[in-house]
Scaffold this active site. Structure first.
Site, mmCIF file in Angstrom:
data_model
loop_
_atom_site.group_PDB
_atom_site.id
_atom_site.type_symbol
_atom_site.label_atom_id
_atom_site.label_comp_id
_atom_site.label_asym_id
_atom_site.label_seq_id
_atom_site.Cartn_x
_atom_site.Cartn_y
_atom_site.Cartn_z
ATOM 1 N N ASP A 149 0.844 -1.195 0.000
ATOM 2 C CA ASP A 149 0.000 0.000 0.000
ATOM 3 C C ASP A 149 0.878 1.243 0.000
ATOM 4 O O ASP A 149 1.857 1.318 0.736
ATOM 5 C CB ASP A 149 -0.894 -0.003 1.241
ATOM 6 C CG ASP A 149 -2.119 0.878 1.096
ATOM 7 O OD1 ASP A 149 -2.196 1.617 0.104
ATOM 8 O OD2 ASP A 149 -2.996 0.819 1.971
ATOM 9 N N HIS A 222 -8.582 -1.179 -9.186
ATOM 10 C CA HIS A 222 -8.384 -0.077 -8.245
ATOM 11 C C HIS A 222 -7.374 0.930 -8.787
ATOM 12 O O HIS A 222 -7.589 2.143 -8.696
ATOM 13 C CB HIS A 222 -7.911 -0.636 -6.903
ATOM 14 C CG HIS A 222 -7.768 0.386 -5.830
ATOM 15 N ND1 HIS A 222 -8.833 1.114 -5.345
ATOM 16 C CD2 HIS A 222 -6.671 0.820 -5.133
ATOM 17 C CE1 HIS A 222 -8.417 1.940 -4.403
ATOM 18 N NE2 HIS A 222 -7.105 1.783 -4.261
#
Length: 335
Positions: A149, A222
């Protein structure tokens, strides 16, 4: 014209292994207490951080739109507004209560916990905590879905430009906007996918964190829906400091999204792409596995602003009893 020299909050501090995210509301007649406490937070950070500087304790304090008008007289940030709920064809980004956001970070949880407690003690009954999340660093900076992330976070001058207000709002040069959302993951459904299919959902490879080629990356991945560009093709960036969180006994596994930006419009476009679709209906497939349960927009003023804030609005100024002595009268003229 150059903007005046100011001290931004530590928005661009490196990611740490521990964090606490506190969202609180201000009660009726709590404005004066909160106003006073905000100006003392820098001192709390110094005092607690001094015990062990190697823990790199920091906090970013942010204020919501409604609270801003209750706490400060004078100009307000030009783009500050309440978080707008997004209701898409399949998923919703809810808007939830929140007047104050405290993003506390350190190398260890002990000093985060101590600072959070001291801040809340200084405000007492004037505030109510409506959400508290204790985040932690997972293996290789991965989220609980197993993917790295924050790979695309800008750094250096690009990060400063992406997060720091300049001449466009001179009253608040050096400040920043911040969005937060708390996502809870459906791990059983996620883990039922093959790694290849998970990579198609995210748009990156899982093991080595490489973005998929355009011809292999689905339009509803995403990554694809979070690339925002200007009319000239320049990509607009935000700085994310997301953290995993969870309670194994409750089967709760999640990601706390926090995104800092110079203007809220960049993050808002990302969220519209995710929840409403780009084009309409082409929504982010990760939302089939991750549910947003909170949502808020806040403003992160400079350290200078917090240490020496403008006065309370007249309506929020405490009324003195007849014949009482104003302590402020002993301090000279108001700022």
């Amino acid at each position: 014209m150059a903007v005046p020299a100011v001290s931004p909050q530590p928005i661009l501090a490196p990611l740490t292994p521990a964090a606490i995210f506190l969202v609180a509301t201000i009660g009726a007649d709590g404005e004066a207490t909160v106003h006073d406490a905000l100006s003392k937070i820098s001192g709390l950070v110094r005092a607690i951080g001094f015990r062990d500087p190697t823990k790199h304790l920091s906090v970013v304090v942010s204020i919501g739109s409604d609270a801003w008008d209750r706490l400060f007289a004078g100009p307000r940030p030009t783009e500050l507004h309440p978080f707008v709920e997004l209701t898409g064809p399949r998923h919703t980004a809810p808007a939830t209560p929140g007047d104050l956001l405290f993003h506390i970070r350190a190398e260890t949880m002990d000093v985060c916990f101590e600072l959070a407690g001291r801040i809340l003690k200084s405000m007492g009954d004037a505030v109510t905590v409506v959400d508290e999340v204790h985040g932690f660093r997972f293996f290789d900076n991965r989220d609980l879905l197993g993917f790295v992330d924050g790979t695309e976070n800008p750094s250096g001058p690009i990060a400063i430009k992406a997060t720091t207000i300049g001449d466009e709002d001179r009253n608040f040069a050096g400040s920043c906007y911040v969005h937060v959302q708390k996502y809870v993951h459906d791990m059983a459904s996620w883990e039922s996918l093959s790694v290849t299919e998970q990579e198609r959902v995210i748009g990156r490879t899982k093991l080595d964190d490489i973005e998929l080629d355009d011809n292999a990356k689905p339009a509803n991945s995403h990554v694809a829906l979070n690339v925002i560009t200007d009319d000239d093709g320049t990509e607009r960036k935000i700085v994310r400091h997301n953290m995993p969180f969870g309670e194994v006994g409750k089967g709760e596994y999640g990601t706390y999204f926090i995104g800092y930006s110079r203007t809220p419009t960049v993050t808002e476009q990302m969220l519209r792409n995710m929840f409403l679709g780009d084009p309409a209906g082409n929504t982010d497939r990760v939302l089939d596995f991750s549910t947003a349960v909170t949502g808020g927009l806040f403003f992160s003023p400079t350290i200078d602003f917090l240490d020496h804030p403008p006065p309370l609005p007249q309506a929020a100024t405490p009324t003195l009893a007849a014949g009482s002595l104003s302590i402020g009268s002993l301090k000279g003229s108001p700022r």
